[in-house]
Design a protein around this motif. Structure first.
Motif, PDB file in Angstrom:
ATOM      1  N   VAL A 127      -4.298  -2.138   9.555  1.00  0.00           N
ATOM      2  CA  VAL A 127      -3.433  -1.516   8.553  1.00  0.00           C
ATOM      3  C   VAL A 127      -3.459  -2.386   7.302  1.00  0.00           C
ATOM      4  N   GLY A 128      -3.179  -1.784   6.155  1.00  0.00           N
ATOM      5  CA  GLY A 128      -3.139  -2.590   4.941  1.00  0.00           C
ATOM      6  C   GLY A 128      -3.213  -1.751   3.679  1.00  0.00           C
ATOM      7  N   GLU A 129      -2.772  -2.345   2.589  1.00  0.00           N
ATOM      8  CA  GLU A 129      -2.651  -1.646   1.322  1.00  0.00           C
ATOM      9  C   GLU A 129      -3.789  -1.995   0.362  1.00  0.00           C
ATOM     10  N   THR A 130      -4.051  -1.090  -0.576  1.00  0.00           N
ATOM     11  CA  THR A 130      -5.014  -1.350  -1.641  1.00  0.00           C
ATOM     12  C   THR A 130      -4.342  -2.166  -2.749  1.00  0.00           C
ATOM     13  N   LEU A 131      -5.151  -2.625  -3.697  1.00  0.00           N
ATOM     14  CA  LEU A 131      -4.595  -3.345  -4.846  1.00  0.00           C
ATOM     15  C   LEU A 131      -3.643  -2.449  -5.632  1.00  0.00           C
ATOM     16  N   GLU A 132      -4.017  -1.181  -5.775  1.00  0.00           N
ATOM     17  CA  GLU A 132      -3.154  -0.240  -6.498  1.00  0.00           C
ATOM     18  C   GLU A 132      -1.809  -0.076  -5.804  1.00  0.00           C
ATOM     19  N   ASP A 133      -1.838  -0.003  -4.484  1.00  0.00           N
ATOM     20  CA  ASP A 133      -0.593   0.099  -3.716  1.00  0.00           C
ATOM     21  C   ASP A 133       0.287  -1.120  -3.949  1.00  0.00           C
ATOM     22  N   ARG A 134      -0.318  -2.305  -3.887  1.00  0.00           N
ATOM     23  CA  ARG A 134       0.462  -3.530  -4.046  1.00  0.00           C
ATOM     24  C   ARG A 134       1.051  -3.620  -5.444  1.00  0.00           C
ATOM     25  N   THR A 139       3.456  -1.630  -0.978  1.00  0.00           N
ATOM     26  CA  THR A 139       2.874  -2.266   0.200  1.00  0.00           C
ATOM     27  C   THR A 139       3.612  -1.869   1.471  1.00  0.00           C
ATOM     28  N   GLU A 140       4.907  -2.034   1.505  1.00  0.00           N
ATOM     29  CA  GLU A 140       5.660  -1.762   2.722  1.00  0.00           C
ATOM     30  C   GLU A 140       5.614  -0.285   3.103  1.00  0.00           C
ATOM     31  N   LYS A 141       5.673   0.576   2.116  1.00  0.00           N
ATOM     32  CA  LYS A 141       5.624   2.019   2.380  1.00  0.00           C
ATOM     33  C   LYS A 141       4.303   2.395   3.044  1.00  0.00           C
ATOM     34  N   VAL A 142       3.196   1.921   2.486  1.00  0.00           N
ATOM     35  CA  VAL A 142       1.867   2.248   3.016  1.00  0.00           C
ATOM     36  C   VAL A 142       1.695   1.671   4.421  1.00  0.00           C
ATOM     37  N   VAL A 143       2.050   0.417   4.596  1.00  0.00           N
ATOM     38  CA  VAL A 143       1.868  -0.249   5.883  1.00  0.00           C
ATOM     39  C   VAL A 143       2.747   0.400   6.951  1.00  0.00           C
ATOM     40  N   ALA A 165      -3.878  -5.639  13.144  1.00  0.00           N
ATOM     41  CA  ALA A 165      -4.496  -6.503  12.135  1.00  0.00           C
ATOM     42  C   ALA A 165      -4.039  -6.060  10.758  1.00  0.00           C
ATOM     43  N   TYR A 166      -3.303  -6.929  10.071  1.00  0.00           N
ATOM     44  CA  TYR A 166      -2.925  -6.643   8.687  1.00  0.00           C
ATOM     45  C   TYR A 166      -4.047  -7.111   7.778  1.00  0.00           C
ATOM     46  N   GLU A 167      -4.660  -6.165   7.079  1.00  0.00           N
ATOM     47  CA  GLU A 167      -5.765  -6.493   6.188  1.00  0.00           C
ATOM     48  C   GLU A 167      -5.494  -5.918   4.802  1.00  0.00           C
ATOM     49  N   PRO A 168      -4.960  -6.730   3.897  1.00  0.00           N
ATOM     50  CA  PRO A 168      -4.802  -6.249   2.522  1.00  0.00           C
ATOM     51  C   PRO A 168      -6.181  -5.896   1.973  1.00  0.00           C
ATOM     52  N   VAL A 186       4.448  -9.721   5.179  1.00  0.00           N
ATOM     53  CA  VAL A 186       4.017  -8.414   5.689  1.00  0.00           C
ATOM     54  C   VAL A 186       3.933  -8.429   7.211  1.00  0.00           C
ATOM     55  N   HIS A 187       3.477  -9.537   7.786  1.00  0.00           N
ATOM     56  CA  HIS A 187       3.440  -9.630   9.242  1.00  0.00           C
ATOM     57  C   HIS A 187       4.844  -9.494   9.830  1.00  0.00           C
ATOM     58  N   ALA A 188       5.808 -10.159   9.231  1.00  0.00           N
ATOM     59  CA  ALA A 188       7.181 -10.064   9.710  1.00  0.00           C
ATOM     60  C   ALA A 188       7.702  -8.634   9.552  1.00  0.00           C
ATOM     61  N   PHE A 189       7.327  -7.987   8.453  1.00  0.00           N
ATOM     62  CA  PHE A 189       7.721  -6.598   8.225  1.00  0.00           C
ATOM     63  C   PHE A 189       7.137  -5.699   9.311  1.00  0.00           C
ATOM     64  N   ILE A 190       5.873  -5.902   9.659  1.00  0.00           N
ATOM     65  CA  ILE A 190       5.235  -5.115  10.717  1.00  0.00           C
ATOM     66  C   ILE A 190       5.943  -5.333  12.050  1.00  0.00           C
ATOM     67  N   ARG A 191       6.275  -6.579  12.339  1.00  0.00           N
ATOM     68  CA  ARG A 191       6.969  -6.857  13.605  1.00  0.00           C
ATOM     69  C   ARG A 191       8.320  -6.146  13.630  1.00  0.00           C
TER      70      ARG A 191
END
Length: 251
Positions: A127-134, A139-143, A165-168, A186-191
């Protein structure tokens, strides 16, 4: 305590001969490594050869993709039976390059995740966001959408078997890397999402890797973060010395 996991995604690199050479070099460096789960993910053509090389070591083999179907008229696809026959244990699903170039959706990625777990393979859900998303603050919405949709209908007990796997996307193959704090956040957010989905026990057990240009010179800081449980390594996985250095940074 969660055991760290370092997986090397070789992508569309290495002929069979080159893969054999690289796998042997990694084996020489890491065959006796028991403190970290090590996974090699070569192209389909080299899976059998690499599996044979590491068969009597602690090193596991993973596939870079897998069909959600059992068998049939699906030209160009690889099913779980074919992978398990050659002792593949992990499968990367939902990689950003699959999402971008081959238009894989959360719906289809989820079908693959569910199938992998059903057939006793361990999915690595990317999972992960694009530069445009960030830059847009999304970021959090997409992830969150990718995590919730990708892991839909997955039982709490299965979270000990799967990996996230968080992959920006903006840090893959670009030389850019999220700061350790950005990655940790972001890892903490995913957890936290996993906790909301299936409870605290599963959230504490699930391993979450960082997958954005991890290298030997930044691995120690990234892997030292409380919610970063390993790395999904791209470019650095194509060099045995660099890959081994990242693995050793996880010990």
């Amino acid at each position: 305590m969660r055991k760290k996991i370092i997986a090397g995604n070789w992508k569309m690199n290495k002929t069979v001969g080159e893969a054999i050479e690289l796998a042997n070099a990694v084996k020489l460096e890491l065959a006796d490594c028991n403190d970290v789960d090590v996974v090699l993910c070569p192209p389909f053509t080299a899976l059998k050869s690499v599996s044979d090389i590491v068969s009597e070591t602690q090193i596991a083999v993973g596939s870079q993709n897998m069909s959600s179907e059992d068998e049939g008229a699906y030209t160009g696809e690889i099913c779980h039976t074919m992978l398990k026959e050659i002792f593949v244990r992990y499968v990367i699903l939902g990689h950003s390059e699959r999402r971008e170039y081959y238009k894989e959706t959360d719906f289809w990625i989820n079908k693959k995740v569910v199938k992998a777990l059903e057939k006793n393979l361990r999915p690595i859900l990317c999972v992960g966001e694009t530069l445009e998303d960030r830059e847009a603050g999304n970021t959090e919405k997409v992830v969150e959408v990718q995590v919730r949709e990708g892991l839909k209908d997955v039982d709490a007990a299965a979270f000990t078997e799967l990996v996230i796997a968080y992959e920006p996307v903006w840090a893959i193959g670009t030389g850019k890397v999220a700061t350790a704090q950005q990655a940790q956040d972001v890892h903490a957010f995913i957890r936290g999402i996993v906790k909301d989905m299936v409870g605290a026990e599963a959230a504490d057990a699930v391993r979450i890797q960082y997958g954005g240009s991890m290298k030997p010179d930044n691995a120690v800081e990234l892997l030292g973060q409380p919610d970063i449980d390993g790395g999904l390594i791209g470019g650095a996985a194509l060099d045995a010395t660099s890959f081994a250095a990242i693995v050793k940074a996880a010990i």
